[in-house]
Design an enzyme around this catalytic site. Structure first.
Site, short mmCIF file in Angstrom:
data_model
loop_
_atom_site.label_atom_id
_atom_site.label_comp_id
_atom_site.label_asym_id
_atom_site.label_seq_id
_atom_site.Cartn_x
_atom_site.Cartn_y
_atom_site.Cartn_z
N LYS A 335 2.64 12.09 -15.01
CA LYS A 335 1.41 12.81 -15.32
C LYS A 335 1.62 13.73 -16.53
O LYS A 335 2.76 14.11 -16.84
CB LYS A 335 0.98 13.68 -14.13
CG LYS A 335 0.63 12.94 -12.86
CD LYS A 335 0.32 13.93 -11.76
CE LYS A 335 -0.03 13.22 -10.46
NZ LYS A 335 -1.34 12.57 -10.52
N ARG A 409 -1.75 5.50 -2.02
CA ARG A 409 -2.24 4.33 -1.28
C ARG A 409 -1.09 3.47 -0.74
O ARG A 409 -1.27 2.76 0.25
CB ARG A 409 -3.18 3.51 -2.16
CG ARG A 409 -2.56 2.93 -3.41
CD ARG A 409 -3.60 2.59 -4.47
NE ARG A 409 -4.13 3.80 -5.11
CZ ARG A 409 -5.05 3.81 -6.07
NH1 ARG A 409 -5.56 2.66 -6.48
NH2 ARG A 409 -5.47 4.94 -6.60
#
Length: 557
Positions: A335, A409
């Site tokens: 990020k 996920r």
């Protein structure tokens, strides 16, 4: 029933960098900035108290009262508690309100002095027009119980006003809804400042409900439990990641459960089962492990079980699954550094789930519940999963890892597979999953993806009651087609770049669900509070803990 009254310090070994903070965290480590409890003080009032284990003197002193008033066509009307105060003071309260400008509008408050002999401070909070059952056209699209939200806000405004005035003991009008009143007051007093010097920490007053009605006291106690649960989730989310590794998360939850068990009629109704790395490996959770292996911190799959009923023929539990990435760098798909510190709260789903299960035990919910929390860090290293790698989930499906920053996920995929082993009546998962949902909904509501109309209606109703809204998002087959991969069965991202990112993430999770009653809540947009609500200050929000509790409670009736 008796609530949490004592907590134990974590006994597991800690890293050297964490030892320095043990002194600061103290015995209130498990509940937030101060140890919080609910207790009946006398036949005349009931208390929500916050106390610190610090040995320094509390700067607060004196006593105060918060009462409410409604707007009317001709002026204003006092609440029942306010009328009692006015009667006891021989009309001094009404006289003072009139002298100060008359009616107090909704959301406003005024602070008066020396109205009563025993309480030097008295705050009057505006509640707007009294709710007479007719819907308010101006708020009909707000999708919440506006009258309850007004009470929460008013209680928060009054409590914070007297806290700012350095009042140590506050008596609080029930404002016609003792539960919502307690929620507003408890939530408004949260402050994550225990890592600061003592002189910089906010002093927390004792807040008591002024009431002789046992129904009010029961509702007040319930509201305190709800507020405290959300505050616990907020505290976990705010804690810096070096002080809340997966192992420490397990310890803190275990400590808090230990305290709660002492107050339960059946202590064995609430249990914690920490599953270590060796167990995760034995379960063939390749998706979960692909993310966990990038960090030197050991992963855990934490189970929190609450057995609320044995009498019902249908003992199938509701299974709650919460994403528990205690820090998310994005992995190899790293990020941007700006704002990365907020990713200490990427375990917000896990925080809400564990807080919910413990609160349900405190409330004596007649429902069986299992909370499942996969815990790890997402770090870049020579061992970390790489873009383009293919991993295999517990159910045998192969997954192309297109983006290592779509890690949540992968944890949830294996945990959802495991959730089916409990023969659940419903599965609800929560995760700070996508930035896309923040763009779509902001902090207005948590997103719900589900193919079950019944489950959607139950969650929507719960959000209406708590004021912590949810909003249904589409889960079309189109999104399932967009996660197809030429390397594996599915990809962990959609093939349309950023388009419909929250929807393709939900479609990915759907590949690991076999029950009809399943819902995915993307809570990335509600992770933070920006101060829009008087009872929820800036910082990590702990949402939607109260809505999740309400949902489960509703299913138990």
């Amino acid at each position: 029933m008796p609530l949490l009254t004592s907590l134990r310090i974590c006994t597991r070994p800690v890293h050297p960098i964490q030892r320095h903070f043990r002194r600061l965290l103290g015995s209130h480590l498990s509940t937030g900035c101060r140890r919080i409890g609910v207790s009946v003080q006398s036949a005349f009032y009931h208390q929500y108290s916050s106390s610190s284990s610090s040995t320094t003197d509390n700067a607060l002193c004196g006593k105060g009262i918060v009462v409410g008033c409604y707007e009317t066509e001709g002026g204003y009307e006092l609440t029942e508690c306010a009328k009692d105060v006015d009667l006891q003071t021989k009309g001094k309260l009404i006289h003072t309100i009139n002298m100060s400008g008359g009616p107090i509008k909704k959301g406003e408050s005024r602070l008066f002095y020396d109205i009563t002999e025993d309480h030097a401070h008295l705050a009057v909070v505006g509640l707007g027009p009294r709710n007479k059952g007719a819907p308010d056209v101006s708020t009909i699209n707000e999708d919440i119980d506006v009258s309850r939200q007004t009470v929460r806000s008013a209680a928060a405004v009054g409590t914070k006003m007297l806290q700012s005035a350095k009042v140590a003991d506050i008596l609080l009008d029930d404002l016609s809804d003792a539960e919502a009143c307690a929620e507003g007051s408890v939530l408004s007093l949260f402050s994550f400042d225990r890592l600061k010097a003592e002189k910089k920490r906010k002093k927390i007053p004792n807040v008591n409900l002024l009431s002789t009605n046992p129904v009010h006291s029961d509702n007040w106690e319930r509201g305190c439990v709800l507020g405290e649960a959300q505050n616990f989730a907020r505290d976990l989310m705010e804690t810096p990641s070096n002080l809340l590794t997966p192992t420490i998360f397990v310890d803190r939850v275990s400590e808090r459960v230990g305290g709660i068990r002492q107050g339960l009629a059946d202590p064995n109704a609430l249990t914690v089962v920490p599953r270590p790395l060796s167990w995760i490996q034995s379960q063939d959770m390749g998706a979960f492990l692909s993310i966990a292996k990038g960090s030197s911190e050991s992963p855990w799959l934490l189970e929190v079980h609450y057995r609320g009923t044995e009498s019902r023929e249908d003992k199938q539990p509701i299974v709650l699954v919460g994403k528990g990435v205690t820090f998310d760098t994005g992995g190899i798909s790293i990020k941007p550094s700006s704002g990365m510190g907020l990713m200490r709260a990427d375990m917000g789903g896990a925080a809400c789930v564990v807080a919910t299960v413990m609160a349900l035990a405190q409330l004596g919910c007649q429902q069986n519940v299992v909370g499942l929390v996969p815990l790890c860090e997402n770090m870049p290293s020579s061992r970390a999963v790489k873009p383009g790698d293919v991993v295999v989930a517990k159910n045998g499906k192969s997954i192309e890892v297109d983006n290592t920053d779509a890690e949540g996920r992968l944890l949830l995929a294996d945990t959802l597979c495991y959730a089916h082993t409990f023969n659940p009546q419903a599965i609800v998962d929560l995760a700070t999953l996508t930035g896309a949902i923040d763009v779509a909904l902001g902090s207005g509501a948590a997103a719900v993806f589900t193919t079950s109309n019944l489950l959607w209606q139950q969650l929507h109703k719960a959000g209406h009651v708590t004021g912590d809204r949810v909003w249904r998002m589409p889960l079309y087959n189109l999104y399932s087609k967009q996660i197809e991969s030429h390397l594996a069965d599915i990809s962990n991202t959609g093939n349309r770049s950023r388009s419909g990112g929250a929807c393709t993430a939900a479609a990915f999770l759907k590949e690991f669900v076999e029950v009809d009653e399943w819902a995915h809540l993307d809570i990335a947009g509600v992770m933070e509070s920006h101060g829009e609500l008087p009872f929820l200050g800036k910082g990590m929000s702990g949402r939607p803990t109260r809505t999740l509790i309400q949902y489960v409670m509703d299913t138990s009736t």
